[in-house]
Design a protein around this motif. Sequence first.
Motif, short mmCIF file in Angstrom:
data_model
loop_
_atom_site.label_atom_id
_atom_site.label_comp_id
_atom_site.label_asym_id
_atom_site.label_seq_id
_atom_site.Cartn_x
_atom_site.Cartn_y
_atom_site.Cartn_z
N PHE A 177 0.84 -1.20 0.00
CA PHE A 177 0.00 0.00 0.00
C PHE A 177 0.87 1.25 0.00
CE2 PHE A 177 -2.48 3.37 2.06
CZ PHE A 177 -3.64 3.33 1.30
N SER A 178 1.98 1.19 0.76
CA SER A 178 2.89 2.33 0.81
C SER A 178 3.48 2.61 -0.57
CB SER A 178 4.01 2.04 1.82
OG SER A 178 4.90 3.14 1.90
N GLU A 179 3.81 1.55 -1.30
CA GLU A 179 4.37 1.72 -2.65
C GLU A 179 3.35 2.32 -3.61
OE1 GLU A 179 5.57 -2.23 -3.53
OE2 GLU A 179 7.47 -2.10 -2.42
N LYS A 180 2.08 1.99 -3.39
CA LYS A 180 1.03 2.49 -4.27
C LYS A 180 0.41 3.79 -3.76
CE LYS A 180 -0.53 -1.93 -6.17
NZ LYS A 180 -0.52 -1.52 -7.59
N PHE A 181 0.93 4.29 -2.63
CA PHE A 181 0.28 5.40 -1.94
C PHE A 181 0.13 6.64 -2.81
CE2 PHE A 181 -0.01 8.84 1.23
CZ PHE A 181 -1.05 8.34 1.99
N TYR A 182 1.11 6.88 -3.67
CA TYR A 182 1.04 8.09 -4.48
C TYR A 182 0.57 7.83 -5.91
CZ TYR A 182 3.03 10.60 -0.63
OH TYR A 182 3.21 11.17 0.60
N SER A 183 -0.11 6.68 -6.10
CA SER A 183 -0.79 6.49 -7.38
C SER A 183 -1.97 7.46 -7.40
CB SER A 183 -1.29 5.04 -7.51
OG SER A 183 -2.26 4.77 -6.53
N ASN A 184 -2.45 7.77 -8.56
CA ASN A 184 -3.46 8.83 -8.70
C ASN A 184 -4.68 8.66 -7.81
OD1 ASN A 184 -2.01 10.36 -10.48
ND2 ASN A 184 -2.81 9.32 -12.28
N ASP A 185 -5.27 7.45 -7.79
CA ASP A 185 -6.51 7.24 -7.06
C ASP A 185 -6.34 7.49 -5.56
OD1 ASP A 185 -8.17 6.40 -9.27
OD2 ASP A 185 -6.96 4.59 -9.32
N ILE A 186 -5.27 6.95 -4.99
CA ILE A 186 -5.05 7.10 -3.56
C ILE A 186 -4.63 8.53 -3.23
CG2 ILE A 186 -3.72 6.29 -1.58
CD1 ILE A 186 -3.42 3.61 -3.00
N LYS A 187 -3.75 9.09 -4.03
CA LYS A 187 -3.26 10.44 -3.75
C LYS A 187 -4.37 11.47 -3.81
CE LYS A 187 0.26 13.81 -5.09
NZ LYS A 187 1.38 14.12 -5.99
N VAL A 188 -5.24 11.37 -4.79
CA VAL A 188 -6.34 12.33 -4.93
C VAL A 188 -7.22 12.29 -3.68
CG1 VAL A 188 -8.50 12.79 -6.16
CG2 VAL A 188 -6.41 12.36 -7.44
N HIS A 189 -7.55 11.09 -3.22
CA HIS A 189 -8.39 10.96 -2.03
C HIS A 189 -7.66 11.50 -0.79
CE1 HIS A 189 -11.47 9.47 0.60
NE2 HIS A 189 -10.62 8.70 1.24
N PHE A 190 -6.39 11.19 -0.68
CA PHE A 190 -5.59 11.64 0.47
C PHE A 190 -5.50 13.16 0.49
CE2 PHE A 190 -1.54 12.29 2.78
CZ PHE A 190 -1.84 11.59 3.94
N LYS A 191 -5.29 13.75 -0.68
CA LYS A 191 -5.18 15.21 -0.77
C LYS A 191 -6.45 15.92 -0.32
CE LYS A 191 -3.27 17.23 -4.32
NZ LYS A 191 -2.82 17.59 -5.68
N LYS A 192 -7.59 15.29 -0.57
CA LYS A 192 -8.86 15.88 -0.14
C LYS A 192 -8.87 16.07 1.37
CE LYS A 192 -11.72 14.17 -3.96
NZ LYS A 192 -12.81 13.24 -4.34
N HIS A 193 -8.36 15.07 2.07
CA HIS A 193 -8.30 15.16 3.54
C HIS A 193 -7.35 16.28 3.97
CE1 HIS A 193 -10.72 11.67 4.56
NE2 HIS A 193 -10.04 10.94 3.69
N ILE A 194 -6.22 16.37 3.28
CA ILE A 194 -5.22 17.39 3.64
C ILE A 194 -5.79 18.78 3.42
CG2 ILE A 194 -2.91 18.30 3.17
CD1 ILE A 194 -2.95 15.49 4.42
N TYR A 195 -6.48 18.97 2.31
CA TYR A 195 -7.00 20.30 1.98
C TYR A 195 -8.20 20.70 2.82
CZ TYR A 195 -3.85 21.39 -1.83
OH TYR A 195 -2.72 21.71 -2.55
N VAL A 196 -8.91 19.72 3.38
CA VAL A 196 -10.00 20.03 4.30
C VAL A 196 -9.43 20.58 5.61
CG1 VAL A 196 -11.78 18.99 5.76
CG2 VAL A 196 -11.69 18.44 3.34
N GLY A 197 -8.28 20.05 6.00
CA GLY A 197 -7.64 20.52 7.23
C GLY A 197 -7.41 19.38 8.20
N ASP A 207 -1.60 29.65 11.68
CA ASP A 207 -2.39 28.49 11.25
C ASP A 207 -2.35 28.31 9.73
OD1 ASP A 207 -3.84 30.87 11.04
OD2 ASP A 207 -5.77 29.84 11.10
N ILE A 208 -2.28 29.42 9.00
CA ILE A 208 -2.21 29.33 7.54
C ILE A 208 -0.83 28.85 7.10
CG2 ILE A 208 -2.44 30.59 5.36
CD1 ILE A 208 -5.04 30.29 6.93
N ALA A 209 0.22 29.36 7.74
CA ALA A 209 1.59 28.93 7.42
C ALA A 209 1.74 27.43 7.67
CB ALA A 209 2.60 29.70 8.25
N THR A 210 1.10 26.95 8.72
CA THR A 210 1.15 25.53 9.05
C THR A 210 0.49 24.69 7.95
OG1 THR A 210 1.12 25.96 11.44
CG2 THR A 210 0.40 23.79 10.72
#
Length: 287
Positions: free
Chosen positions: A47-67, A241-244
């Motif tokens: 899973f770690s090796e595939k972590f930055y494949s498009n499908d997983i990365k897109v979903h993960f980024k959504k969490h990051i951008y929500v906060g 908080d924004i810089a973080t």
Amino acid sequence: SSNEDEETKIRMKELFNQLIENDVFKHVIKFMGIEDLMSLKESSKLFSEKFYSNDIKVHFKKHIYVGLSTTTRNRYWVQEGGVAKAKKEKPRYYKQLLNSTSVDESSIRKDVDRTFPHLGFFEKTEDGYQVLYRILKALSVHFKDVGYCQGINFLAATIYLNMTDEENTFWMMVYLLQKDKYKKVFSPGLKRFQLACYQLECLVRKNMPRLSHFFAMHSMDANFYASQWFLTFLCYDLPFDIATRVVDYFIIDGWKIIFRVILSLLKCAEETIMTVSYTHLTLPTNR
């Protein structure tokens, strides 16, 4: 028996790996929270090796951008920055750096006291002063080709105030400065810094042609208005908080988030910039 337990674990791991390889898994991860995703990354090599494949990365980024919550952010930084792995592989390295001599010690001591003075946390009479001094000294010894440069102190302070762990902060700083070769912004000759300024000017010309023309009329290049942003990783001018959150985004998106934030700042200030005398030009900040 222990043998049966081990066989069960192996079988479960095989089944899980088969699931990851299956297209159905793409749909399963959409229902997973960020903590679940990070746990899977820690426990499954595949899973770690595939972590930055498009499908997983897109979903993960959504969490990051929500906060992220403070606890989740700390775990995210430690995981993505390879902090635990670095400490395990080099358990005595940080102390060795602290026992070394840095040619930048005097400059570091002067700058620590000037770091976020409104907080008071890094004043000479406070514990934070010595903590930040040690982190910056270790970084200056570790990055011999760069040493210490003004601006790094604000990023290091931002990281420490979030992680509240001295050695973790050091390793996280090592990761950030190495990611996308950001440390080259501070390298002798400042070639990466000059490149970043040129790239920013091109982006301003494309996205804000009126402002670009205004800057050109007054012979103001990106070195004039953006050097502090690049050299402090935006940590000096943005609210804490924004810089973080910029750090959160940089981990997953790299340089492009730096340019996006700077373009946003310029866009917000565009009309103000163009209505003041250039001799008194200062871009508004939240400090």
